[in-house]
Every structure is written in C-alpha cells, then in structure tokens.
Design an enzyme around this catalytic site. Structure first.
Site: not given
Length: 164
Positions: A28, A86, A90, A96, A98, A134
């Site tokens: 990713y 660190e 997901v 999306g 939770g 965040y």
C-alpha cells in the site's frame, strides 16, 4: 452492517499472518523493497525475553483484517513513558468499516491504562486519507518536527565514527 472486529494480542502462531499484513502495508505504501522482515526475525523481536515491541491483530469474520505494532518510548520533558504506534494497517478491501478506528482506540486505551504521558505515530505526507482520519480523532500534527533516520550501511558507518 460490518462484521464485528475482535482484537487480540499477537501470538507466535500468528507470525505468518502478521508478516502477510506487513507485506500488505508495504505494498500500500509502495515500499515493498524495504521489507526485510521474515518469520524468524518477527518471532525473535516480538517474543524473545526482554522484547520491547508488541502487536495486536484485528479479526473479522474469522479473517485477519488489520494489525497494529507499538512500543514504549520516553518523554524527557514529561518525565513519563509514552507509547509509539509504529504501524497501523487495515486491508484495503476492509477499510471504511471502523476497523482502523477500533485498532487505534485499542492501542490508545493500552497507552492510557499503562499511564503513558503521550501516544504518537507518524503518517506519510502523501497519505491524506490517514491524515484526515487521525485529525478527525483529535490527533495534532507536529509540522515543526522532522524525522531523521540512519539505517543499514549508514548506521554501521555512524557507529564506527570514533568519539571526538
């Protein structure tokens, strides 16, 4: 309705799953070329006596969908230990729902229960979805701080510099 997330501490038997998730994070972030971790390294670093790193896994529908790796640091100004996240990840096809929020809150509770003075982490500057996520949870960006890092051969060279 998303499947409920069960979060638990990683165990030795989870190392292959954790490594798969780590590789998913690297993919990713377009950093697969930096992954040097293997099962033996993870086992030693997570489960050897005196280990200072911990991991939790999130499971939904019987499948591992995410993880968090964290360790304690120390604030000299606060005079208290902190908790450093660190990595939080997901799987993209499970976002999306939770799950990332649940993992982050789980680690935040650990920091609070352990009496930590702060809980912190970093995000790549291009990862706007993570930055928005965040900030929405109340995290403050620290733009005045810059990360410095020395790894591999550069670390070996630095360690070999004689004291002045």
């Amino acid at each position: 309705m998303p499947e409920p997330l069960a979060i638990r501490a990683a165990a030795r038997a989870d190392i292959p799953v954790l490594l798969d998730l780590i590789r998913g994070l690297a993919e990713y972030e377009k950093l697969t070329h930096l992954v040097a971790a293997d099962e033996a390294l993870l086992e030693r670093e997570l489960f050897a006596p005196g280990s200072h790193v911990e991991a939790v896994l999130g499971y939904a529908g019987g499948a591992a969908v995410g993880f968090a790796v964290y360790f304690h640091n120390f604030s000299t100004f606060l005079g208290r230990k902190g908790l450093y996240l660190e990595d939080l990840f997901v799987r993209p096809d499970r976002r999306g729902r939770g799950y990332g929020r649940a993992l982050l809150l789980h680690v935040a509770r650990i920091a609070h229960e352990r009496g930590c003075g702060r809980f912190e982490w970093m995000a790549l500057d291009w990862n706007e979805p993570a930055i928005r996520f965040y900030k929405a949870l109340g995290a403050a960006e620290m733009p005045e701080w810059r990360l410095f890092r020395v790894t591999g051969d550069a670390l070996a060279r630095l360690a070999a510099v004689p004291p002045a």
